[in-house]
Scaffold this motif. Structure first.
Motif, PDB file in Angstrom:
ATOM      1  N   UNK A  48      81.237 -29.316  15.807  1.00 38.22           N
ATOM      2  CA  UNK A  48      79.931 -29.884  15.209  1.00 38.22           C
ATOM      3  C   UNK A  48      79.766 -31.420  15.378  1.00 38.22           C
ATOM      4  N   UNK A  49      78.799 -31.470  14.600  1.00 39.51           N
ATOM      5  CA  UNK A  49      78.080 -33.104  14.288  1.00 39.51           C
ATOM      6  C   UNK A  49      78.926 -33.395  13.160  1.00 39.51           C
ATOM      7  N   UNK A  50      78.933 -32.671  12.114  1.00 46.85           N
ATOM      8  CA  UNK A  50      79.481 -33.363  10.957  1.00 46.85           C
ATOM      9  C   UNK A  50      79.639 -32.227   9.632  1.00 46.85           C
ATOM     10  N   UNK A  51      80.589 -32.146   8.925  1.00 49.51           N
ATOM     11  CA  UNK A  51      80.846 -31.257   7.830  1.00 49.51           C
ATOM     12  C   UNK A  51      80.564 -32.090   6.612  1.00 49.51           C
ATOM     13  N   UNK A  52      79.670 -31.417   5.660  1.00 47.20           N
ATOM     14  CA  UNK A  52      79.370 -32.042   4.520  1.00 47.20           C
ATOM     15  C   UNK A  52      79.343 -31.144   3.073  1.00 47.20           C
ATOM     16  N   UNK A  53      79.914 -31.779   2.064  1.00 45.35           N
ATOM     17  CA  UNK A  53      80.127 -31.121   0.769  1.00 45.35           C
ATOM     18  C   UNK A  53      79.035 -31.473  -0.025  1.00 45.35           C
ATOM     19  N   UNK A  54      78.618 -30.464  -0.745  1.00 41.59           N
ATOM     20  CA  UNK A  54      77.381 -30.776  -1.496  1.00 41.59           C
ATOM     21  C   UNK A  54      77.536 -30.123  -3.090  1.00 41.59           C
ATOM     22  N   UNK A  55      77.023 -30.985  -3.893  1.00 43.80           N
ATOM     23  CA  UNK A  55      77.047 -30.404  -5.226  1.00 43.80           C
ATOM     24  C   UNK A  55      75.647 -29.540  -5.602  1.00 43.80           C
ATOM     25  N   UNK A  56      75.712 -28.953  -6.494  1.00 42.90           N
ATOM     26  CA  UNK A  56      74.644 -27.957  -6.523  1.00 42.90           C
ATOM     27  C   UNK A  56      73.254 -28.545  -6.807  1.00 42.90           C
ATOM     28  N   UNK A  57      72.994 -29.907  -6.981  1.00 41.30           N
ATOM     29  CA  UNK A  57      71.844 -30.410  -7.071  1.00 41.30           C
ATOM     30  C   UNK A  57      71.382 -31.261  -5.770  1.00 41.30           C
ATOM     31  N   UNK A  58      72.246 -30.770  -4.603  1.00 44.76           N
ATOM     32  CA  UNK A  58      71.876 -31.611  -3.358  1.00 44.76           C
ATOM     33  C   UNK A  58      72.660 -32.871  -3.086  1.00 44.76           C
ATOM     34  N   UNK A  59      73.352 -33.386  -4.217  1.00 44.31           N
ATOM     35  CA  UNK A  59      74.131 -34.663  -3.683  1.00 44.31           C
ATOM     36  C   UNK A  59      75.269 -34.529  -2.767  1.00 44.31           C
TER      37      UNK A  59
END
Length: 564
Positions: free
Chosen positions: A108-119
């Motif tokens: 893939x291009x990237x893995x991102x971890x998000x908080x519930x508010x989108x941060x």
């Protein structure tokens, strides 16, 4: 008056010239053959077209299954990564290293971890201490957090560089509570690679999101992969349906196509595959056109050949008729024509006419006899023509069989002519008939020399010719090891028993239908009292036993009789 007219019409319908019969024969022969060939060709091409359709449908299903399987594997990899202990310990630096390895593994291009508010908390495309943006379009990640189930997006733009991607998001549980959303971005080229094994030459494959926007396409079009643009209207009308098959459409390059799509319940995407209509319908259309052209050509060729043959036959018969008519004024040398058998008949008539030139009474008697012989000869030719037609599969086979049998008939006439129509030795008949088929090392001939009258000469010559032809095609003369034993004897009453026995040839099978030879031989021998014939299709070789009187009851030509 009306009754007489009706009788005349019925008689006219029953009498046709040779040309009409040959034209009818050409039609009757050509049309069934062309129809059979057309049926077989169309059947095979239609079956091939069905196989092409089945292959096309299988490709589409396999492409949909491959996409779903790849997404399922990615979701499973993300779920395993979401169980990393470093997340529960909030050791994001260590988790980032694990995520980088997973991105490389998945592609893939990237893995991102998000908080519930989108941060964003972790982004593998940015440095460890770089400031992380907050995502505005957070629908699919929020849905994963709220539902606790994996989510697959449509076309999106990456937060970092704005490139078109799709994302797969899974919820992250810590202590039984959903704390984060973990997603991975997949480039459109990554999605296109899923179709490489299934989109063959001239096909067009695409992956379309739930809004009808192209996520991936194979092949590319002049460097423009059309990603982010709506699909064509014919496909757009079926977006959201579970499946749609064989939709008539026109590709972006103007090619008429059949296009089909299957919806993936797992992703919400529609998997589309298009094939040019010519690939499916072209062979059938071209075959139909070829069949029509071949049929017309076959019929036209058959009619042309029949017309040519009929003209030749009619011209020769007309010349023969004129020659016979001219014999009243005295014998004259015949003018050669183009048919050797007719020429031989003219020679016979010429010699007979010369002998009758002495007296007016003898000439009339001889002319009467000549007319009788000509009628019988033409009757023989007509019988040969009818029986050859019944046993032939096409016009060429008919012409060859007809010519061969006329030649055999003329050879018998030659023997009689050489002996002034007194009679012919049975040994001479046997040796002359068998000479073209086998040498003395393959023949065993045993029997007394008997003088046969003209009628019997023609009958035995025709029977031996048919048996020899059959042996050359299927029996002892068709292989080098085959041999023939031919013997005869005559008792004090003049009854002759002639035995034909083949051996060393191919295995004999009893025929399923009666051919020309069988009909002719049995028909001749059934027409005379005391004559008989029996055929034994012994596996080791054909056996034929003929019985006839060596002394004729009347001096006239034999007429071949058709078996009923």
């Amino acid at each position: 008056m009306g009754r007489r007219t009706g009788i005349w019409i019925r008689r006219s319908l029953r009498t046709w010239p040779v040309s009409n019969y040959l034209l009818l024969l050409a039609l009757v022969t050509a049309i069934p053959v062309a129809a059979c060939a057309a049926f077989l060709a169309y059947h095979f091409v239609a079956e091939s077209s069905q196989l092409t359709r089945a292959d096309y449908e299988d490709r589409l299903r396999l492409m949909r299954n491959a996409a779903e399987l790849r997404v399922a594997n990615i979701i499973e990899d993300l779920q395993i990564l979401a169980l990393s202990p470093s997340l529960s310990q909030q050791n994001y630096a260590e988790f980032r290293e694990h995520a980088i390895q997973s991105v490389k593994l998945i592609g893939g291009t990237a893995i991102v971890l998000y908080a519930p508010d989108g941060q964003q908390i972790v982004n593998t495309r940015l440095e460890l201490n770089a400031p992380l943006p907050k995502r505005v379009e957070f629908e699919f990640e929020r849905r994963a957090i709220e539902t606790g189930r994996p989510q697959v997006s449509g076309l999106q733009r990456a937060v970092v560089d704005g490139q078109p991607i799709v994302t797969i998001a899974v919820p992250v549980r810590i202590g039984g509570e959903i704390r984060y959303a973990l997603n991975i971005g997949l480039s459109t080229k990554y999605l296109s690679s899923l179709m490489d094994d299934y989109v063959s030459a001239r096909m067009v494959g695409s992956i379309i999101d739930a809004n009808g926007i192209l996520l991936a396409r194979r092949p590319l079009m002049d460097g423009d992969d059309l990603v982010g643009r709506p699909t064509i209207p014919e496909v757009m009308a079926h977006i959201g349906q579970p499946s749609a098959w064989w939709i008539k459409a026109v590709s972006r390059t103007g090619v008429p196509t059949y296009t089909s799509l299957l919806r993936s319940n797992q992703t919400g995407w529609s998997i589309n595959l298009a094939v040019p209509r010519d690939v499916i319908d072209g062979p059938l259309h071209r075959t139909a056109e070829g069949i029509i052209a071949l049929t017309l050509f076959t019929i036209a060729l058959g009619l042309a050949l029949a017309r040519l043959l009929s003209r030749r036959f009619l011209a020769e018969f007309a010349d023969l008729e004129r020659y016979v008519g001219g014999l009243r004024s005295g014998a004259r040398a015949p003018k050669p024509g183009t048919i050797s058998e007719v020429n031989r008949m003219k020679k016979v008539l010429y010699h007979v006419g010369s002998e009758l030139a002495g007296a007016l009474k003898q000439q009339k008697a001889l002319l009467d006899e000549i007319n009788h012989r000509v009628k019988n000869t033409l009757g023989t030719v007509q019988s040969i023509a009818r029986l050859s037609r019944a046993s032939s599969n096409d016009l060429n086979e008919y012409a060859a069989a007809f010519e061969g049998r006329l030649l055999a008939l003329s050879q018998a006439y030659n023997l009689l002519t050489e002996n002034n129509w007194v009679g012919v030795s049975l040994v001479s008949i046997v040796r002359q008939t068998l000479a073209p088929y086998a040498g003395p090392e393959r023949l065993e001939i045993d029997g007394p020399d008997i003088l046969l009258p003209p009628k019997l000469t023609l009958a035995i010559s025709a029977a031996l010719q048919e048996l020899s032809t059959n042996a050359a095609k299927y029996g002892a003369f068709s292989v080098a090891s085959g041999k023939l034993h031919l013997s005869w004897n005559v008792d004090e009453t003049g009854l002759v028993r002639l035995s034909w026995t083949e051996r060393g040839g191919p295995l004999v099978h009893k025929p399923t239908r009666r051919g020309f030879g069988t009909k002719m031989i049995t028909g001749m021998f059934a027409g005379e009292a005391g004559w008989s014939v029996s055929l034994d299709f012994n596996p080791g070789g054909l056996r034929c036993l003929m019985q006839f009187w060596s002394r004729d009851q009347a001096d006239h030509d034999v007429t071949l009789m058709e078996a009923s």
